[in-house]
Scaffold this motif. Structure first.
Motif, mmCIF file in Angstrom:
data_model
loop_
_atom_site.group_PDB
_atom_site.id
_atom_site.type_symbol
_atom_site.label_atom_id
_atom_site.label_comp_id
_atom_site.label_asym_id
_atom_site.label_seq_id
_atom_site.Cartn_x
_atom_site.Cartn_y
_atom_site.Cartn_z
ATOM 1 N N GLY A 164 4.468 -14.541 5.702
ATOM 2 C CA GLY A 164 4.229 -13.564 4.647
ATOM 3 C C GLY A 164 4.822 -13.983 3.320
ATOM 4 O O GLY A 164 4.416 -13.490 2.259
ATOM 5 N N ARG A 165 5.760 -14.901 3.359
ATOM 6 C CA ARG A 165 6.405 -15.397 2.146
ATOM 7 C C ARG A 165 5.429 -16.118 1.225
ATOM 8 O O ARG A 165 5.720 -16.348 0.054
ATOM 9 N N ARG A 166 4.276 -16.479 1.711
ATOM 10 C CA ARG A 166 3.249 -17.080 0.858
ATOM 11 C C ARG A 166 2.602 -16.041 -0.062
ATOM 12 O O ARG A 166 1.891 -16.406 -1.007
ATOM 13 N N PHE A 167 2.850 -14.768 0.199
ATOM 14 C CA PHE A 167 2.175 -13.706 -0.542
ATOM 15 C C PHE A 167 3.137 -12.703 -1.176
ATOM 16 O O PHE A 167 2.828 -12.107 -2.205
ATOM 17 N N VAL A 168 4.269 -12.469 -0.529
ATOM 18 C CA VAL A 168 5.266 -11.512 -1.012
ATOM 19 C C VAL A 168 6.646 -12.158 -0.885
ATOM 20 O O VAL A 168 6.822 -13.078 -0.075
ATOM 21 N N PRO A 169 7.639 -11.701 -1.643
ATOM 22 C CA PRO A 169 8.970 -12.295 -1.560
ATOM 23 C C PRO A 169 9.760 -11.815 -0.339
ATOM 24 O O PRO A 169 10.826 -11.210 -0.453
ATOM 25 N N GLN A 170 9.220 -12.079 0.822
ATOM 26 C CA GLN A 170 9.856 -11.729 2.089
ATOM 27 C C GLN A 170 9.577 -12.836 3.093
ATOM 28 O O GLN A 170 8.433 -13.254 3.281
ATOM 29 N N THR A 323 15.473 0.471 -0.384
ATOM 30 C CA THR A 323 14.788 1.761 -0.395
ATOM 31 C C THR A 323 13.420 1.690 0.290
ATOM 32 O O THR A 323 12.840 0.606 0.447
ATOM 33 N N PRO A 324 12.861 2.837 0.675
ATOM 34 C CA PRO A 324 11.513 2.861 1.246
ATOM 35 C C PRO A 324 10.458 2.262 0.317
ATOM 36 O O PRO A 324 9.538 1.584 0.785
ATOM 37 N N VAL A 325 10.574 2.517 -0.978
ATOM 38 C CA VAL A 325 9.620 1.934 -1.934
ATOM 39 C C VAL A 325 9.675 0.415 -1.878
ATOM 40 O O VAL A 325 8.641 -0.268 -1.914
ATOM 41 N N GLU A 326 10.873 -0.139 -1.768
ATOM 42 C CA GLU A 326 11.016 -1.597 -1.699
ATOM 43 C C GLU A 326 10.455 -2.150 -0.400
ATOM 44 O O GLU A 326 9.846 -3.228 -0.379
ATOM 45 N N TYR A 327 10.622 -1.416 0.701
ATOM 46 C CA TYR A 327 9.998 -1.825 1.963
ATOM 47 C C TYR A 327 8.484 -1.932 1.787
ATOM 48 O O TYR A 327 7.863 -2.912 2.204
ATOM 49 N N ALA A 328 7.885 -0.916 1.185
ATOM 50 C CA ALA A 328 6.435 -0.915 0.999
ATOM 51 C C ALA A 328 5.988 -2.081 0.119
ATOM 52 O O ALA A 328 5.003 -2.769 0.423
ATOM 53 N N ARG A 329 6.710 -2.322 -0.955
ATOM 54 C CA ARG A 329 6.350 -3.421 -1.859
ATOM 55 C C ARG A 329 6.488 -4.768 -1.161
ATOM 56 O O ARG A 329 5.649 -5.661 -1.339
ATOM 57 N N LEU A 330 7.543 -4.937 -0.373
ATOM 58 C CA LEU A 330 7.768 -6.203 0.313
ATOM 59 C C LEU A 330 6.739 -6.458 1.410
ATOM 60 O O LEU A 330 6.556 -7.601 1.836
ATOM 61 N N MET A 331 6.078 -5.415 1.885
ATOM 62 C CA MET A 331 5.006 -5.587 2.862
ATOM 63 C C MET A 331 3.644 -5.690 2.199
ATOM 64 O O MET A 331 2.614 -5.728 2.873
ATOM 65 N N GLY A 332 3.640 -5.747 0.866
ATOM 66 C CA GLY A 332 2.374 -5.894 0.149
ATOM 67 C C GLY A 332 1.560 -4.627 0.092
ATOM 68 O O GLY A 332 0.342 -4.675 -0.066
ATOM 69 N N ALA A 333 2.231 -3.466 0.201
ATOM 70 C CA ALA A 333 1.546 -2.169 0.172
ATOM 71 C C ALA A 333 2.194 -1.256 -0.852
ATOM 72 O O ALA A 333 2.681 -0.169 -0.513
ATOM 73 N N PRO A 334 2.229 -1.650 -2.133
ATOM 74 C CA PRO A 334 2.965 -0.861 -3.135
ATOM 75 C C PRO A 334 2.389 0.521 -3.388
ATOM 76 O O PRO A 334 3.105 1.407 -3.866
ATOM 77 N N ASP A 335 1.119 0.723 -3.062
ATOM 78 C CA ASP A 335 0.473 2.013 -3.322
ATOM 79 C C ASP A 335 0.383 2.902 -2.082
ATOM 80 O O ASP A 335 -0.289 3.943 -2.110
ATOM 81 N N TYR A 336 1.033 2.501 -1.007
ATOM 82 C CA TYR A 336 0.985 3.294 0.218
ATOM 83 C C TYR A 336 1.571 4.686 -0.047
ATOM 84 O O TYR A 336 2.581 4.829 -0.750
ATOM 85 N N VAL A 337 0.954 5.710 0.515
ATOM 86 C CA VAL A 337 1.375 7.091 0.282
ATOM 87 C C VAL A 337 2.646 7.378 1.079
ATOM 88 O O VAL A 337 2.647 7.383 2.314
ATOM 89 N N LEU A 338 3.742 7.630 0.371
ATOM 90 C CA LEU A 338 5.040 7.890 0.999
ATOM 91 C C LEU A 338 5.505 9.335 0.844
ATOM 92 O O LEU A 338 6.482 9.736 1.478
ATOM 93 N N LYS A 339 4.807 10.101 0.042
ATOM 94 C CA LYS A 339 5.236 11.462 -0.263
ATOM 95 C C LYS A 339 5.332 12.311 1.009
ATOM 96 O O LYS A 339 4.442 12.318 1.848
ATOM 97 N N GLY A 340 6.451 13.032 1.125
ATOM 98 C CA GLY A 340 6.633 13.953 2.233
ATOM 99 C C GLY A 340 7.133 13.316 3.516
ATOM 100 O O GLY A 340 7.287 14.008 4.529
#
Length: 386
Positions: A164-170, A323-340
């Protein structure tokens, strides 16, 4: 006697797909841009189903429960493709390496059972994703058993190593297994970045039916980028650890790590690193990565599985949990719905998932062209007599 399997014609643009062990749907997020439509999904965890449908809606059939209770009759007709990110628990270095004999990783055999129950209506392409430990589990015997299972269903099998490091910084190395009823065009280079030397055993086993599809080279490994995914927050944000906790963190670092961190502190540029809590010689310590890449995200069960973010520069050091937002970004899903959603629910869901752009790369460069016939020779795979 060998039997040639009939292949369904693909006249539609959208490819109908089933997603086994779907988790929170990050495989789906990578497949959809390549033209796949998930019409059926399965997972055991209600919390993951909640995240899945909170993000994707309910325009699919979701089978919540044990995959052992699923049969081929439960799946929709005319599937072009099936994806399975089966559990890595028994294959991971963090587990006890029971391999495919383990209760969780052994659920792979329910996937092949279900494919067998579909008979001639099985999808022409299947893909599986798991940790690199799959290749070495039980000296390679588990990988051979997996390929042999797919061969018995009529699939020729390819195996790719893609980080995954080829696409995201993880740093998130994974294996992707692709089974095809068609015979793909062969890559003339046996050893490549996608099929390194340590993966060659599966292709050199004459008892297995394998192929190496001709694919483009993936993007180069990232060496920086953590700063691009770090969530912006002020220095007074209460998520930064208080002085006493920070001092305990610093006190657990080795002399080499502390010297490196102090060098960062004295720099006029603010930079970020991630840190894991480890046990060395029976003593819990923190270890900071030397590069600007996140360590591999894990499921948030126990403190040692959680990563901290370290900020240093302009004369100061600050530490906090990722943070949860950083988890989502690191998995290449920055727009994933996290509300609630609960924080631990989010960390568990993303830590147990697949990097979205890695799936998308495989889907766009391999899976979709293979299904549409762009990567295939005129021959078809023959079912192995059994």
């Amino acid at each position: 006697m060998n039997q040639v399997l009939p292949l369904p014609s693909l006249s539609r643009t959208t490819m109908r797909a089933a997603e086994f062990f779907a988790g929170i749907g990050l495989a789906r997020a990578g497949l959809e841009p390549a033209g796949f439509k998930i019409v059926w999904a399965n997972d055991f965890e209600p919390a993951k189903k909640e995240m899945y449908e909170g993000n994707f809606g309910t325009d699919h059939d979701f089978a919540l429960g044990d995959v052992a209770e699923v049969s081929g009759a439960n799946l929709p007709e005319d599937l072009d493709f099936a994806w399975a990110s089966f559990p890595c628990t028994d294959l991971s270095l963090a587990g006890d390496r029971r391999g495919l004999a383990g209760k969780e990783s052994g659920t792979f055999f329910h996937f092949t059972r279900i494919m067998a129950e579909l008979g001639d209506n099985k999808p022409r392409v299947v893909a599986l994703e798991n940790v690199n430990g799959l290749a070495t589990s039980h000296g390679g015997d588990d990988m051979a058993a997996l390929v042999r299972e797919l061969n018995a269903l009529g699939y020729s099998v390819d195996v790719l190593a893609l980080d995954g490091r080829r696409f995201v910084p993880q740093s998130r190395p994974r294996i992707f297994v692709v089974g095809s009823l068609d015979v793909p065009l062969e890559d003339p280079a046996a050893v490549s970045v996608l099929r390194p030397e340590w993966l060659q055993g599966v292709f050199q086993d004459d008892t297995l039916i394998t192929h190496r599809a001709a694919l483009p080279e993936p993007p180069a490994m990232l060496t920086v980028g953590l700063a691009d995914v770090v969530e912006s927050m002020g220095t007074r944000d209460d998520r930064w650890w208080e002085p006493e906790r920070k001092e305990k963190f610093l006190g657990s670092l080795s002399a080499v790590q502390l010297e490196r961190l102090n060098t960062m502190k004295d720099n006029g540029r603010v930079s970020y690193r991630t840190a894991y809590r480890r046990t060395r010689a029976g003593v819990p310590v923190w270890e900071i990565r030397a590069d600007e890449i996140s360590g591999c995200l894990r499921t948030a069960r126990g403190g040692s599985s959680k990563q901290a973010v370290v900020m240093a520069g302009k004369g100061r050091i600050a530490v906090r949990w990722m943070t949860p937002v950083e988890y989502a970004r690191l998995m290449g899903a920055p727009d994933y719905v996290l509300k609630g959603l609960r924080d631990n629910q989010i960390l568990f869901g993303f830590g147990d998932a697949v990097v979205v752009p890695a799936v998308q790369w495989v889907a766009e460069n391999y899976l979709a062209p293979l299904i549409r016939g762009d990567l295939s020779r005129p021959e078809r795979m023959e079912k192995v007599a059994g």
